[in-house]
Design a protein around this motif. Structure first.
Motif, PDB file in Angstrom:
ATOM      1  N   VAL A  96    -190.827  52.800 107.400  1.00  0.00           N
ATOM      2  CA  VAL A  96    -191.374  53.074 106.075  1.00  0.00           C
ATOM      3  C   VAL A  96    -191.289  51.798 105.256  1.00  0.00           C
ATOM      4  CG1 VAL A  96    -190.912  54.342 103.931  1.00  0.00           C
ATOM      5  CG2 VAL A  96    -190.774  55.529 106.128  1.00  0.00           C
ATOM      6  N   ASP A  97    -192.387  51.456 104.559  1.00  0.00           N
ATOM      7  CA  ASP A  97    -192.399  50.292 103.670  1.00  0.00           C
ATOM      8  C   ASP A  97    -191.845  50.631 102.290  1.00  0.00           C
ATOM      9  OD1 ASP A  97    -193.688  48.766 105.664  1.00  0.00           O
ATOM     10  OD2 ASP A  97    -195.662  49.417 104.955  1.00  0.00           O
ATOM     11  N   GLY A  98    -192.077  51.870 101.857  1.00  0.00           N
ATOM     12  CA  GLY A  98    -191.637  52.268 100.519  1.00  0.00           C
ATOM     13  C   GLY A  98    -192.163  53.636 100.148  1.00  0.00           C
ATOM     14  N   PHE A  99    -192.280  53.860  98.841  1.00  0.00           N
ATOM     15  CA  PHE A  99    -192.714  55.148  98.293  1.00  0.00           C
ATOM     16  C   PHE A  99    -194.099  55.026  97.651  1.00  0.00           C
ATOM     17  CE2 PHE A  99    -188.041  55.224  97.557  1.00  0.00           C
ATOM     18  CZ  PHE A  99    -187.712  56.344  98.289  1.00  0.00           C
ATOM     19  N   ARG A 100    -194.873  56.092  97.766  1.00  0.00           N
ATOM     20  CA  ARG A 100    -196.037  56.297  96.910  1.00  0.00           C
ATOM     21  C   ARG A 100    -195.553  57.249  95.828  1.00  0.00           C
ATOM     22  NH1 ARG A 100    -200.144  58.172 100.210  1.00  0.00           N
ATOM     23  NH2 ARG A 100    -200.859  56.034 100.424  1.00  0.00           N
ATOM     24  N   VAL A 101    -195.719  56.850  94.576  1.00  0.00           N
ATOM     25  CA  VAL A 101    -195.225  57.626  93.438  1.00  0.00           C
ATOM     26  C   VAL A 101    -196.396  58.021  92.547  1.00  0.00           C
ATOM     27  CG1 VAL A 101    -193.742  57.590  91.388  1.00  0.00           C
ATOM     28  CG2 VAL A 101    -193.043  56.354  93.466  1.00  0.00           C
ATOM     29  N   TYR A 102    -196.496  59.312  92.262  1.00  0.00           N
ATOM     30  CA  TYR A 102    -197.468  59.812  91.295  1.00  0.00           C
ATOM     31  C   TYR A 102    -196.703  60.232  90.049  1.00  0.00           C
ATOM     32  CZ  TYR A 102    -201.145  60.012  94.810  1.00  0.00           C
ATOM     33  OH  TYR A 102    -202.070  59.691  95.775  1.00  0.00           O
ATOM     34  N   VAL A 103    -197.061  59.648  88.927  1.00  0.00           N
ATOM     35  CA  VAL A 103    -196.533  60.072  87.635  1.00  0.00           C
ATOM     36  C   VAL A 103    -196.976  61.524  87.431  1.00  0.00           C
ATOM     37  CG1 VAL A 103    -196.847  59.677  85.151  1.00  0.00           C
ATOM     38  CG2 VAL A 103    -196.584  57.733  86.705  1.00  0.00           C
ATOM     39  N   PRO A 104    -196.149  62.393  86.802  1.00  0.00           N
ATOM     40  CA  PRO A 104    -196.581  63.779  86.584  1.00  0.00           C
ATOM     41  C   PRO A 104    -197.978  63.848  85.959  1.00  0.00           C
ATOM     42  CG  PRO A 104    -194.293  63.552  85.973  1.00  0.00           C
ATOM     43  CD  PRO A 104    -194.799  62.160  86.275  1.00  0.00           C
ATOM     44  N   ASP A 105    -198.808  64.698  86.501  1.00  0.00           N
ATOM     45  CA  ASP A 105    -200.171  64.964  86.026  1.00  0.00           C
ATOM     46  C   ASP A 105    -201.111  63.769  86.139  1.00  0.00           C
ATOM     47  OD1 ASP A 105    -199.557  67.648  85.336  1.00  0.00           O
ATOM     48  OD2 ASP A 105    -198.642  66.933  83.484  1.00  0.00           O
ATOM     49  N   ALA A 106    -200.801  62.790  86.982  1.00  0.00           N
ATOM     50  CA  ALA A 106    -201.678  61.631  87.173  1.00  0.00           C
ATOM     51  C   ALA A 106    -202.342  61.701  88.548  1.00  0.00           C
ATOM     52  CB  ALA A 106    -200.885  60.331  87.041  1.00  0.00           C
ATOM     53  N   THR A 107    -203.486  61.069  88.667  1.00  0.00           N
ATOM     54  CA  THR A 107    -204.192  61.062  89.951  1.00  0.00           C
ATOM     55  C   THR A 107    -204.118  59.704  90.643  1.00  0.00           C
ATOM     56  OG1 THR A 107    -206.260  60.554  88.807  1.00  0.00           O
ATOM     57  CG2 THR A 107    -205.808  62.884  89.268  1.00  0.00           C
ATOM     58  N   LEU A 108    -203.675  58.674  89.919  1.00  0.00           N
ATOM     59  CA  LEU A 108    -203.468  57.359  90.525  1.00  0.00           C
ATOM     60  C   LEU A 108    -201.996  57.218  90.869  1.00  0.00           C
ATOM     61  CD1 LEU A 108    -205.616  55.161  88.120  1.00  0.00           C
ATOM     62  CD2 LEU A 108    -206.243  56.026  90.384  1.00  0.00           C
ATOM     63  N   SER A 109    -201.711  56.424  91.895  1.00  0.00           N
ATOM     64  CA  SER A 109    -200.323  56.280  92.334  1.00  0.00           C
ATOM     65  C   SER A 109    -199.831  54.851  92.151  1.00  0.00           C
ATOM     66  CB  SER A 109    -200.177  56.688  93.803  1.00  0.00           C
ATOM     67  OG  SER A 109    -200.911  55.808  94.628  1.00  0.00           O
ATOM     68  N   GLN A 110    -198.526  54.702  92.307  1.00  0.00           N
ATOM     69  CA  GLN A 110    -197.869  53.402  92.279  1.00  0.00           C
ATOM     70  C   GLN A 110    -197.110  53.240  93.590  1.00  0.00           C
ATOM     71  OE1 GLN A 110    -195.553  52.611  88.719  1.00  0.00           O
ATOM     72  NE2 GLN A 110    -196.780  54.078  87.562  1.00  0.00           N
ATOM     73  N   TYR A 111    -196.839  51.998  93.930  1.00  0.00           N
ATOM     74  CA  TYR A 111    -196.064  51.698  95.125  1.00  0.00           C
ATOM     75  C   TYR A 111    -194.724  51.123  94.705  1.00  0.00           C
ATOM     76  CZ  TYR A 111    -194.427  49.113  99.196  1.00  0.00           C
ATOM     77  OH  TYR A 111    -193.660  48.615 100.214  1.00  0.00           O
ATOM     78  N   VAL A 112    -193.648  51.626  95.338  1.00  0.00           N
ATOM     79  CA  VAL A 112    -192.301  51.102  95.122  1.00  0.00           C
ATOM     80  C   VAL A 112    -191.735  50.744  96.493  1.00  0.00           C
ATOM     81  CG1 VAL A 112    -189.975  51.603  94.285  1.00  0.00           C
ATOM     82  CG2 VAL A 112    -191.951  52.515  93.052  1.00  0.00           C
ATOM     83  N   ALA A 113    -191.399  49.482  96.697  1.00  0.00           N
ATOM     84  CA  ALA A 113    -190.860  49.028  97.985  1.00  0.00           C
ATOM     85  C   ALA A 113    -189.489  49.647  98.242  1.00  0.00           C
ATOM     86  CB  ALA A 113    -190.751  47.507  98.008  1.00  0.00           C
ATOM     87  N   PHE A 114    -189.300  50.166  99.454  1.00  0.00           N
ATOM     88  CA  PHE A 114    -188.010  50.708  99.878  1.00  0.00           C
ATOM     89  C   PHE A 114    -188.057  50.874 101.397  1.00  0.00           C
ATOM     90  CE2 PHE A 114    -185.013  54.183 100.843  1.00  0.00           C
ATOM     91  CZ  PHE A 114    -183.857  53.595 100.352  1.00  0.00           C
ATOM     92  N   PRO A 115    -187.759  49.801 102.147  1.00  0.00           N
ATOM     93  CA  PRO A 115    -187.819  49.898 103.610  1.00  0.00           C
ATOM     94  C   PRO A 115    -186.754  50.842 104.170  1.00  0.00           C
ATOM     95  CG  PRO A 115    -187.443  47.617 102.876  1.00  0.00           C
ATOM     96  CD  PRO A 115    -187.401  48.487 101.684  1.00  0.00           C
TER      97      PRO A 115
END
Length: 171
Positions: free
Chosen positions: A132-151
């Motif tokens: 795993v490279d990291g997390f895909r994070v969706y802010v509550p009620d959002a349709t776009l995501s963010q990436y957070v590195a966490f191997p």
């Protein structure tokens, strides 16, 4: 209907419409506090400990905008890998918790506790371990995501749930 009933209903309608009532002398003024969007909040992650084959961390959403906004409840969370954001395994389950809406001032944050079961707790054939490279994070009620590195290592099998998280709350 009594006058007091109308006032209470008006306040309830104002609250559900996204208004926050602020006393202003004799009357009240309504100020709109918008919902936080993906661009308003920046995700980050820190480890918090481990016990019995499970690790815990904190997923933080910091308000990086220049205005207050509201958020709360659950967002979306999953492992990603392959260097291209491909989802690894099942998305996080929603661990029980109290759901509240929070007004987040600029520079302030809300936090969700993340539970990560060690992929080695499952037979390899069932888990199908994957980097795993990291997390895909969706802010509550959002349709776009963010990436957070966490191997780390996750399970490719979508029927094996190694991630869980609680609703966002104030730290």
């Amino acid at each position: 209907m009594a006058a007091g009933t109308w006032v209470r209903r008006g306040v309830a309608l104002a609250m559900t419409a996204g208004l926050v009532l602020i006393p202003a002398g004799q009357g009240s003024a309504a100020v709109r506090v918008p919902w936080c969007g993906n661009a308003d909040l920046k995700a980050s992650f820190t480890m918090a400990g481990a016990a019995a084959g499970t690790s815990y961390g904190r997923l933080r959403l910091r308000n990086v905008s220049d205005h207050a906004c509201r958020t709360g409840g659950y967002g979306g969370l999953s492992y990603v890998g392959g260097g291209d954001g491909t989802q690894i395994g099942a998305a996080a389950v929603r661990d029980p918790g109290t759901v509240r809406v929070h007004t987040v001032q600029p520079g302030r944050r809300v936090v969700s506790r993340v539970r990560m079961v060690d992929a080695q707790n499952y037979p390899k054939k069932r888990c199908r371990p994957a980097h795993v490279d990291g997390f895909r994070v969706y802010v509550p009620d959002a349709t776009l995501s963010q990436y957070v590195a966490f191997p780390t290592t996750g399970c490719k099998n979508h029927r094996v749930h190694v991630l869980g998280h609680k609703p966002y709350h104030r730290p």
